[in-house]
Motif scaffolding. Structure first.
Motif, short mmCIF file in Angstrom:
data_model
loop_
_atom_site.label_atom_id
_atom_site.label_comp_id
_atom_site.label_asym_id
_atom_site.label_seq_id
_atom_site.Cartn_x
_atom_site.Cartn_y
_atom_site.Cartn_z
N LYS A 87 0.73 -1.19 0.11
CA LYS A 87 -0.03 0.00 -0.21
C LYS A 87 0.92 1.25 0.11
N HIS A 88 2.17 1.17 0.12
CA HIS A 88 3.12 2.22 0.13
C HIS A 88 3.87 2.73 -1.15
N ARG A 89 2.92 1.78 -2.40
CA ARG A 89 3.31 1.94 -3.61
C ARG A 89 2.02 2.05 -4.27
N PRO A 90 1.72 3.19 -4.71
CA PRO A 90 0.39 3.74 -5.39
C PRO A 90 0.12 2.57 -6.63
N ARG A 91 0.79 2.24 -7.16
CA ARG A 91 0.31 1.15 -8.26
C ARG A 91 -0.29 -0.32 -7.73
N ILE A 145 -2.64 -0.07 -4.95
CA ILE A 145 -3.31 0.30 -4.49
C ILE A 145 -4.80 0.32 -5.31
N ARG A 146 -5.73 -0.76 -4.89
CA ARG A 146 -7.04 -0.76 -5.74
C ARG A 146 -7.75 0.40 -6.01
N GLN A 147 -8.00 0.93 -7.28
CA GLN A 147 -8.62 1.98 -7.78
C GLN A 147 -10.04 1.86 -7.41
N ALA A 190 -8.66 1.42 1.38
CA ALA A 190 -7.41 0.97 1.02
C ALA A 190 -7.22 -0.23 1.11
N ASP A 195 -4.57 -4.02 -4.70
CA ASP A 195 -4.82 -4.64 -6.12
C ASP A 195 -3.86 -5.74 -6.44
N ALA A 244 9.15 2.33 -2.50
CA ALA A 244 7.92 3.04 -1.60
C ALA A 244 7.81 4.39 -1.74
N VAL A 245 6.57 4.78 -1.68
CA VAL A 245 6.58 6.25 -1.58
C VAL A 245 6.48 6.94 0.00
#
Length: 171
Positions: free
Chosen positions: A29-33, A35-37, A42, A45, A169-170
């Motif tokens: 979840k620290h990587r936006p790619r 996280i399910r749109q 949260a 994906d 990670a972001v």
């Protein structure tokens, strides 16, 4: 046997498996790619995760999985562990375990995806346990083996994420 959630996996397997999956999902979840749109809550994906693992060279993921795990998940029928689905019984909606192929129909068959999906099914059946009817066994009597296999896969996935194979990670 321990863990009283309806699935007889020993505590020494169940607790580490749930802990590792928790860490894995938090790091994803620290990587936006990943996280399910289109959802407010949260959630990971897993299709995006499957896309990454299926693109990895076999030596980076599939071949790191123990032979026993690969044999358990990939050999013969690729429709276990079972998943709970909703069926109608005597006019009532009920949750029942059914077999479902591990390779999602919208992806090409992939050993990497099958490994991830099997591990997730074990995690889900363990975490969301206690819904099966007596004798309705999700793993056909070898729950500790499935638990060990899922733990093996989850450890490798976590290691890959921690070493940026899934991207940085972001903060």
């Amino acid at each position: 046997m321990g863990y009283d959630a309806g699935m007889p996996v020993s505590d020494h397997i169940a607790f580490p498996l749930l802990r590792i999956f928790g860490r894995l999902e938090a790091k994803l979840k620290h990587r936006p790619r990943f996280i399910r749109q289109g959802q407010r809550d949260a959630m990971v994906d897993w299709r995006a995760v499957n896309a990454v693992v299926s693109a990895l060279p076999p030596a980076a993921f599939v071949e790191r999985v123990e032979d026993e795990t690969r044999n358990k998940i990939l050999a013969e029928e690729r429709d276990r562990p079972k998943v709970q689905v909703v069926v109608e019984v005597d006019g009532l909606r009920r949750a029942r375990f059914h077999e479902r192929p591990l390779d999602p129909p919208d992806h090409y068959p992939s050993d990497a995806i099958a490994l991830v999906e099997a591990a997730r099914r074990v995690r889900n059946n363990l975490f969301h346990g206690g819904k099966e009817e007596p004798g309705d066994q999700p793993f056909d009597g070898d729950d500790n083996e499935w638990g060990r296999a899922a733990l093996d896969v989850a450890k490798i996935l976590l290691d890959l994420v921690e070493h940026d194979a899934f991207g940085p990670a972001v903060p």
